[in-house]
Design a protein around this motif. Structure first.
Motif, mmCIF file in Angstrom:
data_model
loop_
_atom_site.group_PDB
_atom_site.id
_atom_site.type_symbol
_atom_site.label_atom_id
_atom_site.label_comp_id
_atom_site.label_asym_id
_atom_site.label_seq_id
_atom_site.Cartn_x
_atom_site.Cartn_y
_atom_site.Cartn_z
ATOM 1 N N GLY A 44 0.928 -1.098 -0.214
ATOM 2 C CA GLY A 44 -0.113 -0.214 0.060
ATOM 3 C C GLY A 44 0.910 1.021 0.148
ATOM 4 N N PRO A 48 0.378 3.929 -6.759
ATOM 5 C CA PRO A 48 -0.449 3.034 -7.635
ATOM 6 C C PRO A 48 -0.087 3.104 -9.115
ATOM 7 C CG PRO A 48 -1.886 4.445 -6.436
ATOM 8 C CD PRO A 48 -0.409 4.777 -6.267
ATOM 9 N N GLY A 49 -0.211 1.880 -9.751
ATOM 10 C CA GLY A 49 0.362 1.693 -11.111
ATOM 11 C C GLY A 49 1.783 1.467 -11.462
ATOM 12 N N GLU A 74 -5.353 -7.421 -3.995
ATOM 13 C CA GLU A 74 -5.853 -6.218 -3.490
ATOM 14 C C GLU A 74 -4.843 -5.299 -3.578
ATOM 15 O OE1 GLU A 74 -6.420 -7.188 0.635
ATOM 16 O OE2 GLU A 74 -7.660 -8.948 0.036
ATOM 17 N N SER A 75 -3.738 -5.123 -3.823
ATOM 18 C CA SER A 75 -2.924 -3.950 -4.181
ATOM 19 C C SER A 75 -3.249 -3.075 -5.388
ATOM 20 C CB SER A 75 -1.406 -4.604 -4.168
ATOM 21 O OG SER A 75 -0.950 -5.046 -5.545
ATOM 22 N N ARG A 76 -2.487 -2.057 -5.754
ATOM 23 C CA ARG A 76 -2.816 -1.237 -6.931
ATOM 24 C C ARG A 76 -1.267 -1.165 -7.601
ATOM 25 N NH1 ARG A 76 -3.912 4.063 -4.141
ATOM 26 N NH2 ARG A 76 -2.476 3.001 -2.652
ATOM 27 N N VAL A 77 -0.685 -2.115 -7.501
ATOM 28 C CA VAL A 77 0.830 -2.098 -8.265
ATOM 29 C C VAL A 77 0.690 -3.672 -8.879
ATOM 30 C CG1 VAL A 77 1.827 -0.721 -6.681
ATOM 31 C CG2 VAL A 77 1.994 -3.077 -6.139
ATOM 32 N N GLN A 102 -2.949 -8.544 -10.721
ATOM 33 C CA GLN A 102 -1.694 -7.785 -10.318
ATOM 34 C C GLN A 102 -0.489 -8.692 -10.481
ATOM 35 O OE1 GLN A 102 -4.061 -5.015 -10.801
ATOM 36 N NE2 GLN A 102 -2.541 -4.235 -9.605
#
Length: 194
Positions: A44, A48-49, A74-77, A102
């Motif tokens: 987290g 992101p990205g 659940e991550s944004r990476v 992801q």
């Protein structure tokens, strides 16, 4: 997309199924190191990205692999997961990575013996997979729906069979993904054994 080629999250522990206690999580980028108490929190903290390499050390059991996959999901990476330094993990029960969008790449522990049926189905960002020499079985539809898959590396490409017939072209990793991914591919719907 921002790439952090030298950024790694390293976690290690001695309890095979308890990633929460006894775990050390470090974010490293060059000489900068940040200690974090939880794997989800560590992911987290990343923009992101971005893309990140996650390196595991120690003993990792089935429950821990599930928790790792859940945190990645659940991550944004985008995550390149390197389990090659894990000392114990011969079989992952169930299919913890199914539909994980992801996951960008994965390297397995050297002693992983089986990759089950549909193990990575629907992992749409999965581009690279490294299969250890100890692997003796690759389940049907293991990479179904992995449209981004471009490279399958077999540490030991010899001795594989498809329906009792020797397979001779596993050494050409770049040519193999369509055979595993597309419904009409030669290995898509069958179990490969060694």
């Amino acid at each position: 997309m921002r790439r952090y080629s030298r950024l790694a999250i390293v976690f290690s522990h001695d309890s095979p199924d308890d990633v929460e206690s006894g775990t050390t999580v470090q974010l490293t980028n060059g000489a900068n190191v940040i200690d974090v108490s939880d794997f989800r929190v560590a992911l987290g903290l990343l923009p992101p990205g971005s893309e990140v390499v996650v390196v595991a050390n120690g003993t990792v059991g089935g429950k821990t692999v599930q928790r790792i996959s859940d945190a990645v999901r659940e991550s944004r990476v985008l995550v390149s997961l390197d389990l090659s330094a894990v000392t114990e993990c011969s079989r992952v029960s169930g299919s913890p990575f199914v539909g994980n969008r992801q996951l960008a790449s994965i390297r397995f522990p050297g002693n992983l013996a089986v990759i089950g049926r549909g193990a990575f189905a629907g992992c749409t960002a999965l581009a690279s997979v490294s299969i250890p020499a100890a692997c003796r079985e690759l389940g049907a539809e293991a990479f179904s729906g992995c449209a981004a898959l471009r490279q399958l590396e077999f540490d030991d490409p010899d001795g594989w069979q498809c329906g009792g017939v020797s397979v001779t072209d596993l050494a050409r990793a770049a040519e193999n993904p369509p055979k595993f991914v597309s419904a009409g591919g030669a290995y898509h719907s069958v179990v490969l054994t060694k």
